[in-house]
Design a protein around this motif. Sequence first.
Motif, mmCIF file in Angstrom:
data_model
loop_
_atom_site.group_PDB
_atom_site.id
_atom_site.type_symbol
_atom_site.label_atom_id
_atom_site.label_comp_id
_atom_site.label_asym_id
_atom_site.label_seq_id
_atom_site.Cartn_x
_atom_site.Cartn_y
_atom_site.Cartn_z
ATOM 1 N N ALA A 115 0.874 -1.170 0.000
ATOM 2 C CA ALA A 115 0.000 0.000 0.000
ATOM 3 C C ALA A 115 0.911 1.219 0.000
ATOM 4 C CB ALA A 115 -0.923 -0.010 1.207
ATOM 5 N N SER A 116 1.476 1.505 -1.154
ATOM 6 C CA SER A 116 2.458 2.572 -1.264
ATOM 7 C C SER A 116 2.565 3.004 -2.711
ATOM 8 C CB SER A 116 3.798 2.044 -0.753
ATOM 9 O OG SER A 116 4.820 2.964 -0.940
ATOM 10 N N GLU A 117 3.055 4.211 -2.904
ATOM 11 C CA GLU A 117 3.297 4.738 -4.253
ATOM 12 C C GLU A 117 2.059 4.606 -5.143
ATOM 13 O OE1 GLU A 117 7.086 3.459 -5.915
ATOM 14 O OE2 GLU A 117 7.858 3.150 -3.896
ATOM 15 N N GLY A 118 0.891 4.811 -4.566
ATOM 16 C CA GLY A 118 -0.349 4.733 -5.331
ATOM 17 C C GLY A 118 -0.774 3.324 -5.694
ATOM 18 N N ILE A 119 -0.150 2.339 -5.081
ATOM 19 C CA ILE A 119 -0.442 0.936 -5.384
ATOM 20 C C ILE A 119 -1.019 0.274 -4.142
ATOM 21 C CG2 ILE A 119 0.543 -1.277 -6.078
ATOM 22 C CD1 ILE A 119 2.922 0.471 -7.205
ATOM 23 N N GLN A 120 -2.091 -0.428 -4.313
ATOM 24 C CA GLN A 120 -2.656 -1.232 -3.230
ATOM 25 C C GLN A 120 -2.909 -2.614 -3.820
ATOM 26 O OE1 GLN A 120 -5.187 0.800 -0.724
ATOM 27 N NE2 GLN A 120 -5.471 -0.929 0.635
ATOM 28 N N ALA A 121 -2.073 -3.580 -3.425
ATOM 29 C CA ALA A 121 -2.167 -4.908 -4.031
ATOM 30 C C ALA A 121 -1.521 -5.948 -3.137
ATOM 31 C CB ALA A 121 -1.480 -4.900 -5.391
ATOM 32 N N GLN A 122 -1.771 -7.200 -3.490
ATOM 33 C CA GLN A 122 -1.074 -8.310 -2.862
ATOM 34 C C GLN A 122 0.169 -8.609 -3.695
ATOM 35 O OE1 GLN A 122 -3.989 -11.473 -2.588
ATOM 36 N NE2 GLN A 122 -4.387 -10.914 -0.472
ATOM 37 N N VAL A 123 1.232 -8.965 -3.010
ATOM 38 C CA VAL A 123 2.504 -9.262 -3.657
ATOM 39 C C VAL A 123 2.929 -10.655 -3.225
ATOM 40 C CG1 VAL A 123 4.911 -8.553 -3.902
ATOM 41 C CG2 VAL A 123 3.153 -6.821 -3.548
ATOM 42 N N VAL A 124 3.378 -11.463 -4.165
ATOM 43 C CA VAL A 124 3.882 -12.802 -3.864
ATOM 44 C C VAL A 124 5.402 -12.782 -4.013
ATOM 45 C CG1 VAL A 124 3.849 -15.237 -4.539
ATOM 46 C CG2 VAL A 124 1.759 -13.873 -4.699
ATOM 47 N N THR A 125 6.093 -13.360 -3.029
ATOM 48 C CA THR A 125 7.550 -13.435 -3.130
ATOM 49 C C THR A 125 7.948 -14.605 -4.024
ATOM 50 O OG1 THR A 125 7.723 -14.793 -1.129
ATOM 51 C CG2 THR A 125 7.896 -12.405 -0.851
ATOM 52 N N VAL A 126 8.935 -14.375 -4.861
ATOM 53 C CA VAL A 126 9.500 -15.433 -5.701
ATOM 54 C C VAL A 126 11.016 -15.377 -5.589
ATOM 55 C CG1 VAL A 126 7.598 -15.549 -7.374
ATOM 56 C CG2 VAL A 126 9.480 -14.001 -7.794
ATOM 57 N N THR A 127 11.641 -16.515 -5.756
ATOM 58 C CA THR A 127 13.097 -16.591 -5.707
ATOM 59 C C THR A 127 13.634 -16.890 -7.107
ATOM 60 O OG1 THR A 127 13.150 -18.964 -5.249
ATOM 61 C CG2 THR A 127 12.996 -17.480 -3.334
ATOM 62 N N PRO A 128 14.918 -16.619 -7.329
ATOM 63 C CA PRO A 128 15.511 -16.891 -8.646
ATOM 64 C C PRO A 128 15.551 -18.374 -9.005
ATOM 65 C CG PRO A 128 16.941 -15.455 -7.345
ATOM 66 C CD PRO A 128 15.852 -15.937 -6.438
ATOM 67 N N GLN A 129 15.300 -19.252 -8.028
ATOM 68 C CA GLN A 129 15.329 -20.695 -8.289
ATOM 69 C C GLN A 129 14.028 -21.204 -8.904
ATOM 70 O OE1 GLN A 129 16.042 -19.370 -5.131
ATOM 71 N NE2 GLN A 129 18.239 -19.370 -5.452
ATOM 72 N N THR A 130 12.982 -20.400 -8.888
ATOM 73 C CA THR A 130 11.691 -20.812 -9.435
ATOM 74 C C THR A 130 11.627 -20.516 -10.933
ATOM 75 O OG1 THR A 130 10.669 -18.662 -9.010
ATOM 76 C CG2 THR A 130 10.552 -20.313 -7.239
ATOM 77 N N PRO A 131 10.734 -21.178 -11.653
ATOM 78 C CA PRO A 131 10.597 -20.877 -13.084
ATOM 79 C C PRO A 131 10.285 -19.398 -13.347
ATOM 80 C CG PRO A 131 9.484 -22.942 -12.588
ATOM 81 C CD PRO A 131 9.907 -22.346 -11.267
ATOM 82 N N LEU A 132 9.396 -18.814 -12.553
ATOM 83 C CA LEU A 132 9.071 -17.396 -12.748
ATOM 84 C C LEU A 132 10.262 -16.513 -12.405
ATOM 85 C CD1 LEU A 132 7.106 -15.134 -13.453
ATOM 86 C CD2 LEU A 132 6.234 -15.250 -11.112
ATOM 87 N N GLY A 133 10.937 -16.811 -11.312
ATOM 88 C CA GLY A 133 12.118 -16.031 -10.922
ATOM 89 C C GLY A 133 13.203 -16.067 -11.978
ATOM 90 N N ARG A 134 13.449 -17.244 -12.550
ATOM 91 C CA ARG A 134 14.452 -17.362 -13.625
ATOM 92 C C ARG A 134 14.028 -16.563 -14.854
ATOM 93 N NH1 ARG A 134 14.596 -22.676 -11.823
ATOM 94 N NH2 ARG A 134 13.162 -23.366 -13.440
ATOM 95 N N ALA A 135 12.741 -16.629 -15.176
ATOM 96 C CA ALA A 135 12.235 -15.926 -16.359
ATOM 97 C C ALA A 135 12.274 -14.411 -16.180
ATOM 98 C CB ALA A 135 10.815 -16.386 -16.674
ATOM 99 N N LEU A 136 12.125 -13.941 -14.961
ATOM 100 C CA LEU A 136 12.100 -12.495 -14.697
ATOM 101 C C LEU A 136 13.478 -11.843 -14.773
ATOM 102 C CD1 LEU A 136 9.609 -12.176 -11.718
ATOM 103 C CD2 LEU A 136 9.386 -11.108 -13.964
ATOM 104 N N LYS A 137 14.503 -12.537 -14.302
ATOM 105 C CA LYS A 137 15.836 -11.933 -14.213
ATOM 106 C C LYS A 137 16.283 -11.385 -15.563
ATOM 107 C CE LYS A 137 19.134 -12.595 -11.514
ATOM 108 N NZ LYS A 137 19.933 -12.382 -10.413
ATOM 109 N N GLY A 138 16.671 -10.118 -15.535
ATOM 110 C CA GLY A 138 17.200 -9.476 -16.729
ATOM 111 C C GLY A 138 16.154 -8.868 -17.644
ATOM 112 N N LYS A 139 14.888 -9.092 -17.375
ATOM 113 C CA LYS A 139 13.828 -8.540 -18.233
ATOM 114 C C LYS A 139 13.603 -7.074 -17.899
ATOM 115 C CE LYS A 139 12.803 -12.390 -20.301
ATOM 116 N NZ LYS A 139 13.164 -12.662 -21.643
#
Length: 162
Positions: A115-139
């Motif tokens: 709830a900050s910077e005009g954003i109110q949402a749920q956030v899920v933590t991901v690590t670089p070891q997960t498929p999503l975490g690997r896909a996100l790095k560098g994008k």
Amino acid sequence: MKKSLLSQIATQIETELGSLRAAAAAAHDAATHAENKPENKYDTRGLEASYLAGAQEARVLQLQSALELLRSTVPRIFRSEDAVDLTAVVELSSDDTSCWYFLIQVAGGYLLQIASEGIQAQVVTVTPQTPLGRALKGKRTGDEIVVRTDKGEKVYELVRIL
């Protein structure tokens, strides 16, 4: 905002640690209790309780290590043109839905509130070891993120990076 997210994770881990320590102590007591002495060579109650206690104690150490790493994490400030890396909070869009993720080294899978910077949402933590975490790095903002898992392929657009 990111310090608040890290604090939320730490609070959840501390709660988990309290429960796990109590369970480990109970399992240890069960393993050493006189009633769990084997009555015959096939009676493995005490042995099973000691395995359980050992596994729970190992999980306690793992969580303590994660908590120490989180407490020493210095969140990075990202600009919209930066590439995703550790401590990035990203908004992904897929099929007209939006989701937020926090890329951190440990403690994936926690559900947090932002709830900050005009954003109110749920956030899920991901690590670089997960498929999503690997896909996100560098994008970067505007990039397509393709996540391949055993359940199939999911495509996202990187809408925002904080």
